[in-house]
Motif scaffolding. Structure first.
Motif, PDB file in Angstrom:
ATOM      1  N   ASP A  80      60.544 -12.925  59.631  1.00 15.55           N
ATOM      2  CA  ASP A  80      60.274 -14.340  59.424  1.00 15.55           C
ATOM      3  C   ASP A  80      59.753 -14.552  57.999  1.00 15.55           C
ATOM      4  N   PRO A  81      60.389 -15.429  57.220  1.00 15.13           N
ATOM      5  CA  PRO A  81      59.953 -15.606  55.824  1.00 15.13           C
ATOM      6  C   PRO A  81      58.596 -16.302  55.701  1.00 15.13           C
ATOM      7  N   TYR A  82      58.116 -16.953  56.766  1.00 11.72           N
ATOM      8  CA  TYR A  82      56.852 -17.672  56.691  1.00 11.72           C
ATOM      9  C   TYR A  82      55.672 -16.804  57.122  1.00 11.72           C
ATOM     10  N   LYS A  83      55.784 -16.142  58.272  1.00  8.83           N
ATOM     11  CA  LYS A  83      54.667 -15.335  58.778  1.00  8.83           C
ATOM     12  C   LYS A  83      54.832 -13.847  58.525  1.00  8.83           C
ATOM     13  N   GLN A  84      56.002 -13.428  57.972  1.00  9.78           N
ATOM     14  CA  GLN A  84      56.274 -12.030  57.648  1.00  9.78           C
ATOM     15  C   GLN A  84      56.314 -11.128  58.884  1.00  9.78           C
ATOM     16  N   LYS A  85      56.553 -11.715  60.068  1.00 15.40           N
ATOM     17  CA  LYS A  85      56.616 -10.927  61.291  1.00 15.40           C
ATOM     18  C   LYS A  85      58.073 -10.620  61.630  1.00 15.40           C
ATOM     19  N   ARG A  88      61.983  -5.148  60.427  1.00 19.23           N
ATOM     20  CA  ARG A  88      62.588  -5.022  59.104  1.00 19.23           C
ATOM     21  C   ARG A  88      62.861  -3.562  58.804  1.00 19.23           C
ATOM     22  N   LEU A  94      60.443  -8.743  51.534  1.00 25.17           N
ATOM     23  CA  LEU A  94      60.692 -10.102  52.018  1.00 25.17           C
ATOM     24  C   LEU A  94      60.154 -11.108  51.013  1.00 25.17           C
ATOM     25  N   LYS A  95      60.876 -12.221  50.894  1.00 28.06           N
ATOM     26  CA  LYS A  95      60.408 -13.309  50.051  1.00 28.06           C
ATOM     27  C   LYS A  95      59.491 -14.182  50.905  1.00 28.06           C
ATOM     28  N   LYS A  96      58.249 -14.275  50.505  1.00 27.13           N
ATOM     29  CA  LYS A  96      57.286 -15.082  51.259  1.00 27.13           C
ATOM     30  C   LYS A  96      57.480 -16.535  50.897  1.00 27.13           C
ATOM     31  N   LYS A  97      57.630 -17.380  51.932  1.00 23.37           N
ATOM     32  CA  LYS A  97      57.791 -18.816  51.688  1.00 23.37           C
ATOM     33  C   LYS A  97      56.503 -19.537  52.038  1.00 23.37           C
ATOM     34  N   ALA A  98      56.184 -20.571  51.280  1.00 21.20           N
ATOM     35  CA  ALA A  98      55.027 -21.380  51.582  1.00 21.20           C
ATOM     36  C   ALA A  98      55.385 -22.362  52.676  1.00 21.20           C
TER      37      ALA A  98
END
Length: 104
Positions: A80-85, A88, A94-98
């Motif tokens: 998940d790009p938002y919570k990094q869960k 993988r 991973l690109k972290k999204k705000a």
């Protein structure tokens, strides 16, 4: 002949609270935050090992099969790009999204 001498290997990490994998014979059971556990039957010629419940290693001599099984495991819960869960590949960045911010 890389496949014959040492085989191919893909490593996956499971990231998330309560996310885990468990090996029972030729089946791997995943708890990935769904309402039910996901059971994966390991195909012939592929070996799956689970270390520390959050690290899965897929090995075998058939490169295509190893990659396919690893991709199937990853597809169960994509990162998940938002919570990094999620699941993988080891070393995958991973690109972290705000997230969205509240209205002012």
């Amino acid at each position: 002949m890389a496949g014959v001498t040492q085989g191919f290997k893909k490593e996956l990490d499971i990231v998330g609270v309560g996310y885990r994998a468990e090996l029972k014979g030729r089946q791997v059971t995943f708890a990935l935050g769904y309402s039910h556990p996901i059971v994966l039957d390991v195909p012939e010629g592929i070996d799956v090992t689970v270390e520390k419940q959050t690290h899965v290693t897929v090995t075998g001599i058939d490169r295509q099969k190893v990659g396919q099984v690893a991709a199937d495991i990853r597809a169960m819960r994509k990162p998940d790009p938002y919570k990094q869960k999620g699941v993988r590949y080891t070393g995958e960045v991973l690109k972290k999204k705000a997230g969205k911010t509240g209205a002012k």
